[in-house]
Design an enzyme around this catalytic site. Structure first.
Site, mmCIF file in Angstrom:
data_model
loop_
_atom_site.group_PDB
_atom_site.id
_atom_site.type_symbol
_atom_site.label_atom_id
_atom_site.label_comp_id
_atom_site.label_asym_id
_atom_site.label_seq_id
_atom_site.Cartn_x
_atom_site.Cartn_y
_atom_site.Cartn_z
ATOM 1 N N LYS A 24 0.842 -1.207 0.000
ATOM 2 C CA LYS A 24 0.000 0.000 0.000
ATOM 3 C C LYS A 24 0.872 1.250 0.000
ATOM 4 O O LYS A 24 1.547 1.541 0.987
ATOM 5 C CB LYS A 24 -0.919 0.056 1.210
ATOM 6 C CG LYS A 24 -1.964 1.178 1.028
ATOM 7 C CD LYS A 24 -2.661 1.582 2.303
ATOM 8 C CE LYS A 24 -1.951 2.667 3.068
ATOM 9 N NZ LYS A 24 -1.956 3.986 2.418
ATOM 10 N N THR B 88 5.657 6.713 14.362
ATOM 11 C CA THR B 88 5.744 5.883 15.558
ATOM 12 C C THR B 88 4.359 5.546 16.129
ATOM 13 O O THR B 88 4.126 4.396 16.503
ATOM 14 C CB THR B 88 6.667 6.545 16.587
ATOM 15 O OG1 THR B 88 8.016 6.478 16.074
ATOM 16 C CG2 THR B 88 6.637 5.837 17.926
ATOM 17 N N GLU C 236 9.779 0.550 10.752
ATOM 18 C CA GLU C 236 10.775 1.608 10.587
ATOM 19 C C GLU C 236 10.025 2.902 10.848
ATOM 20 O O GLU C 236 9.219 3.323 10.043
ATOM 21 C CB GLU C 236 11.379 1.534 9.185
ATOM 22 C CG GLU C 236 12.766 2.134 9.109
ATOM 23 C CD GLU C 236 12.714 3.606 8.812
ATOM 24 O OE1 GLU C 236 12.547 4.391 9.778
ATOM 25 O OE2 GLU C 236 12.844 3.980 7.644
ATOM 26 N N CYS D 120 12.925 10.402 8.006
ATOM 27 C CA CYS D 120 12.849 9.895 9.376
ATOM 28 C C CYS D 120 14.201 9.975 10.076
ATOM 29 O O CYS D 120 14.272 10.153 11.282
ATOM 30 C CB CYS D 120 12.328 8.469 9.373
ATOM 31 S SG CYS D 120 13.089 7.446 8.118
ATOM 32 N N GLU E 203 9.306 14.856 16.509
ATOM 33 C CA GLU E 203 9.704 14.792 15.111
ATOM 34 C C GLU E 203 8.884 15.808 14.322
ATOM 35 O O GLU E 203 7.659 15.754 14.305
ATOM 36 C CB GLU E 203 9.449 13.378 14.568
ATOM 37 C CG GLU E 203 9.943 13.209 13.156
ATOM 38 C CD GLU E 203 9.808 11.777 12.655
ATOM 39 O OE1 GLU E 203 8.759 11.158 12.896
ATOM 40 O OE2 GLU E 203 10.748 11.285 12.013
#
Lengths: 301, 482
Positions: free
Chosen positions: B184, B238, B258, B292, B389
């Site tokens: 996807k 996350t 990841e 990331c 982040e």
């Protein structure tokens, strides 16, 4: 442990041991003051073990975290020697382990001796891995550019181990030795019904060169101690295998709680049966608690 | 125009033929979604609608997983590794042949500078297929026991920041090891994955080996939650990674994650300063900082902090922000309005919490999603911009005095994906590298990627590695001689 003794004139009454927790290199009672009765395979009283609490579990994590950098920072050769020394001491306690394993697991003396021998040999096998695992699991990577590039396994940090419920020494050794190899520290929840070999192992560790806090042993209800450890945010990984056969606890629940801080989870094998611990060991139990670190540096003059 | 300004150097988009609508790629064919629903994908640099893309329903996901299962059992699993290898080599070659087309499409759909999609994304994706192609018939010797086996069907969910490259990271090792795939792509960047389906037609890859289901969160959830997938590979945030980990708990589905990062890029007073400046810029402004492993926390040794920040500012003044299709552009568009809002929110928090904000003079286009390169000084470890982040072109500058303090600050985050070290002293690099809790440590360089080099995180940045021999492990069940 309690042998059957009958008071008779002139007979000597044995001195029994109080079984306690092993946290940070010391042997505290549970902060809760609770104990539970441990029986042999035939239901006869063996001892009162400490019924560890959530707070004991948290204390154990604190001790494990405090010890982790030092243990990981030792050279692999040194860790190998320290772990090998544990095997030497295990050998010296053979009789006590044989008696405890025979009583707790309901084995004949001969079978208990075989289990203890296998446990000592298992510890030796893992001790030898400390300075080899990086060579087997690491790599020099030929990147398409002028860079030095290397990958090596490192310990993940603090590892919680839910020990097998049935195999109280061989199973226990087979699950706590592997994370120690690379420099993890361990909080182990012993077999609920058969905790005595775990406590005796603590006594071995306490008199070995393994620094305090590197292994912490909790006894008590697996269903009480497992969940707070699985959700503890300062734990990096958990081996949930010992939840199989524990009262009131599913390993999947521990795994779900572990997701909160993305813990590494070692599941029980497919089939949901406690492994046959007499089978040959495999480094995958070591690698389950490692992280691969890759370091780059340019090459040039 | 001053004599030192750049003339426009636009890449032509004529090379790519974008259809007005795309179906789902299931069992080797493009088909509409079962309920006919679709969504639009836009060029984030202009907000122009590029195409209408089918949105896969639960039923479509079911069909895709079935097709993948059938292909795995009947064909791809039993196929000799040497044959699988040749398909993967074909794919690598076709990607290289059509590289420009993929690069242009990637830039149009994602907003990243054409220079990056052309020089990084597409060639690295092709290299990834080439690398794993060679593994397909050598798995017995890869260190996973004799005759390691594939899991079966791999469900793969990828993000929008490197759409084609993440596709390659996921599909190449899965196919090399004999797994089949349902992939996807991200909702905002589906087009290169759909063009990849056309490439698979040219490669004559058998139907069902790779299936591509486009859609948003619901499609991803249906795929990850499908009872008949054996392996889940997820790259993304996350929070979503944690949700996946909770969902699969108690099953025997294999998972690699990841996830996010908040990397420290650590500069010592003896660092080669010009190289460090370039590394810092590459670390946080590559792909608009939507990376990331971006070096989003700059840790500078106190004695050189002032000088370094001044030089960094003057370097940022030379960054060219604008049309991603221009070959001179350094910083392109933010991928979506949603991401732009996230960056805006966090940078506003940075100002509100007392950090000092700075951006170079730069004119941003009037349409599309844009954010100027931004530098925060006076940042404390407690500020949101130092902890969360941002996933945007925003650098938070902190200082340290001793190597130990640098390590402590660098590790004071729940993430652990990457880190950077800049110093001329080799022993210090190795000392630092040992102590940094991060899966990738770049010393005197940053943001380097290679198919042979394992990539992945510590702590809440996820688990499992992609790339290299290590990248095979998540797709194999270890063989056993007894």
């Amino acid at each position: 442990m309690a042998a059957q003794s009958i008071a008779a004139p002139g007979a000597r009454l044995e001195v029994r041991k109080t079984y306690k927790l092993f946290v940070g290199g010391k042997f505290p009672r549970s902060e809760s003051g609770r104990t539970y009765e441990v029986a042999d395979a035939k239901g006869r009283f063996l001892a009162n073990a400490a019924l560890g609490s959530r707070k004991d579990a948290r204390e154990a994590v604190v001790a494990a975290r405090a010890a982790q950098a030092g243990w990981a920072g030792a050279t692999a050769y040194n860790r190998g020697q320290v772990l090998y020394r544990v095997a030497e001491l295990l050998e010296g306690r053979r009789e006590q382990f044989v008696a405890e394993v025979a009583a707790g697991e309901g084995l004949s003396t001969r079978k208990a001796e075989a289990a203890v021998s296998a446990a000592v040999d298992r510890w030796v096998w893992y001790a030898g891995w400390t300075d080899k695992v990086a060579q087997v699991a690491g790599s020099a990577n030929p990147v398409a550019g002028p860079y030095f590039n290397i990958s090596a396994p490192e310990p993940t940090g603090v590892v919680v181990v839910i020990a097998p419920q049935t195999s109280s020494l061989l199973g226990l050794v087979s699950v706590i030795a592997p994370p120690l190899v690379t420099g993890n520290t361990v909080v182990v929840v012993s077999s609920e019904a058969r905790p005595l070999p775990a406590i005796t192992l603590s006594e071995v560790l306490a008199t070995s060169d393994v620094p305090g806090g590197v292994v912490n042993v909790l006894t008590g209800r697996t269903a009480e101690l497992g969940p707070p450890l699985a959700s503890h945010l300062d734990v990096n990984a958990i081996d949930v295998g010992g939840a199989l056969g524990a009262d009131g606890l599913a390993w999947g629940d521990l795994e779900a709680a572990a997701a909160e801080n993305v813990k590494r989870v070692l599941r029980p094998p497919v089939g949901d049966r406690e492994p046959d611990w007499t089978e040959a060991p495999h480094p995958r139990r070591i690698l389950a608690f490692t992280e691969t670190k890759t370091v780059w540096h340019p090459k040039g003059v | 125009m001053s004599p030192f300004e750049y003339a426009p150097a636009p890449e032509s988009r004529a090379i790519v033929d974008i259809a007005s609508s795309y179906g789902l790629f299931i069992d080797g064919e493009f088909t509409p979604s079962s309920d006919g629903s679709s969504f639009k994908t836009v060029n984030p640099a202009t907000e122009e609608v590029l195409a209408e893309v089918a949105e896969a329903t639960d039923e479509d996901v079911e069909r895709a997983v079935k097709a993948a299962r059938r292909a795995q059992q009947k064909l791809w699993g039993p196929m000799p590794g040497s044959e699988r290898a040749k398909y993967l080599f074909r794919i690598a070659r076709l990607l290289a042949e059509r590289a420009r087309e993929f690069a242009v499409l990637e830039t149009l759909d994602n907003g990243k500078p054409i220079r990056e999609s052309r020089d990084v994304d597409v060639p690295t994706a092709a290299a990834h297929f080439f690398y794993y192609a060679g593994w397909a018939d050598k798995l017995d010797h890869a260190g996973f026991g004799p005759s390691p086996r594939p899991h079966g069907v791999a469900a793969q969910v990828i993000p929008w920041n490197f759409p084609l490259l993440m596709l390659a990271w996921k599909i190449a090792p899965a196919l090399a090891t004999g797994n089949t795939v349902v992939l996807k792509p991200a909702e905002t960047t589906p087009l290169t994955a759909l063009l990849f389906a056309d490439l698979l037609r040219q490669a004559e890859l058998p139907p069902g080996v790779v299936n591509i289901v486009t859609g948003a969160r619901a499609t991803g959830a249906a795929l990850v939650g499908h009872p008949d997938v054996d392996k889940i590979a997820f790259t993304g945030s996350t929070p979503v990674g944690k949700r996946i980990a909770r969902e699969v708990a108690g099953t025997h589905k294999h998972v690699t994650l990841e996830l996010g990062g908040k990397a420290a890029n650590i500069v010592f007073d003896d660092a080669p300063i010009d190289q460090a400046i370039e590394g810092i810029v590459n670390g946080i402004f590559f792909n608009q900082g939507q990376v990331c492993c971006a070096g989003s926390r700059l840790l500078v040794q106190e004695s050189v902090a002032e000088e370094l920040v001044e030089r960094l500012k003057s370097r940022l003044g030379t960054l060219r922000v604008g049309d991603p299709m221009d070959k001179n552009t350094d910083v392109g568009a933010i991928n979506s309005a949603q991401q732009l809002a996230r960056i805006t929110e966090l940078t506003d928090a940075g100002t509100a919490e007392g950090a000092t904000r700075w951006s170079p003079e730069c004119e941003l286009p009037s349409s599309g999603y844009w954010f100027a390169p931004t530098l925060f000084t006076g940042v404390s470890a407690a500020h949101r911009i130092a902890r969360e982040e941002i996933f945007g072109p925003v650098l938070s500058v902190l200082t340290f005095r001793t190597p130990q303090e640098a390590v402590t600050k660098a590790n004071a985050t729940p993430y652990g994906l990457s880190a950077g070290i800049w110093t001329e002293k080799g022993s210090r690099i190795l000392w630092m590298a040992d102590r940094l809790r991060a899966g990738v440590v770049w010393s005197n360089t940053f943001n380097r990627f290679d198919p042979t080099s394992p990539f992945g995180g510590y702590k809440e940045s996820g688990y499992g590695r992609e790339g290299g021999r290590h990248g095979l492990a998540p797709y194999l069940i270890e063989g056993s001689s007894f």
